[in-house]
Design an enzyme around this catalytic site. Structure first.
Site, short mmCIF file in Angstrom:
data_model
loop_
_atom_site.label_atom_id
_atom_site.label_comp_id
_atom_site.label_asym_id
_atom_site.label_seq_id
_atom_site.Cartn_x
_atom_site.Cartn_y
_atom_site.Cartn_z
N ASP A 51 30.07 54.19 23.11
CA ASP A 51 28.82 53.54 23.51
C ASP A 51 28.95 53.02 24.93
O ASP A 51 30.05 52.65 25.36
CB ASP A 51 28.50 52.37 22.57
N ASP A 105 22.07 57.15 19.78
CA ASP A 105 21.44 56.02 19.12
C ASP A 105 19.99 55.86 19.58
O ASP A 105 19.08 55.62 18.78
CB ASP A 105 22.20 54.72 19.41
#
Length: 232
Positions: free
Chosen positions: A155, A189
């Site tokens: 991420d 995401d």
């Protein structure tokens, strides 16, 4: 929407997602990388062992279960996307389904293969029964930091738009630091969330039924029909 357009959308998201993940993982150690738009949009490199947005799902067993669930979802999604394209579902619905599918596939790639092909990554330590991070910059390697299905998700997108403190008069949280938006996430995401939110907002339009079936009238006649009589 044609199948090739769906494939193009999915491929575009996967390429963007994996390019950014591999670039940041092989270029920077974990932590702050850069401010993109002041302090409101940052690149902040972290890895997580669990769900989207950095949420966790138990220990090592939970990690495997989550990865297998993602794999099952992608397999089902492949069949379902083909079905809704063949049956000419609303283009908006197909687009949202493609976004969700691409996001699930993007994170599945991390979970399945990153542990095998990078020398460093967040991994499970049986001694402390928890996942631990690492120091330094990762590199490609066939001597991976973990095994198949045990990779951690990368991420890097961070939007700390508001940083403040709760009012002191609030019970339990009074005076504590407050941050919006705190999760650190990735392109996959974002793709999933965009697909789900758009689907919820426009579901009535996407699933609207159009009753355009032509109505055929029946004309009654008492005339005898034969090959000598023509009814017009």
């Amino acid at each position: 929407m044609k199948l090739r357009n769906v494939v193009f959308i999915i491929a575009l998201i996967i390429i963007a997602d994996q390019f950014l993940k591999i670039w940041i993982k092989t270029s920077y150690p974990t932590g702050h990388v850069a401010n993109v738009i002041g302090s409101k949009f940052q690149l902040y490199f972290v890895e997580n062992s669990g769900m989207a947005w950095g949420w966790k799902f138990g220990d090592q067993v939970g990690k495997i279960v989550l990865t297998l669930f993602r794999l099952a979802a992608v397999i089902f999604g492949t069949w379902y996307l083909g079905r809704i394209v063949r049956h000419n579902y609303h283009k908006g619905f197909i687009f949202c389904a493609a976004l969700i599918y691409a996001g699930a596939l993007g994170n599945l790639i991390d979970s399945m293969f990153y542990g095998m092909f990078f020398d460093k990554g967040m991994h499970y330590d049986a001694a402390i029964k928890d996942f631990i991070g690492y120091n330094g910059i990762a590199a490609f390697s066939f001597n991976g930091y973990s095994s198949f299905l045990h990779g951690s998700v990368v991420d890097m997108l961070y939007f700390p738009i508001v940083r403040s403190n709760f009012p002191h008069w609030l019970p339990l949280v009074g005076g504590k630091e407050f941050e919006f938006f705190s999760p650190i996430f990735n392109v996959a995401d974002a793709s999933i969330s965009t697909g789900v939110i758009t689907l919820l907002l426009f579901q009535k339009r996407f699933f609207k039924r159009y009753h355009n079936t032509p109505v055929h009238s029946t004309v009654e006649t008492s005339s005898v029909v034969s090959d000598k009589v023509q009814v017009s």
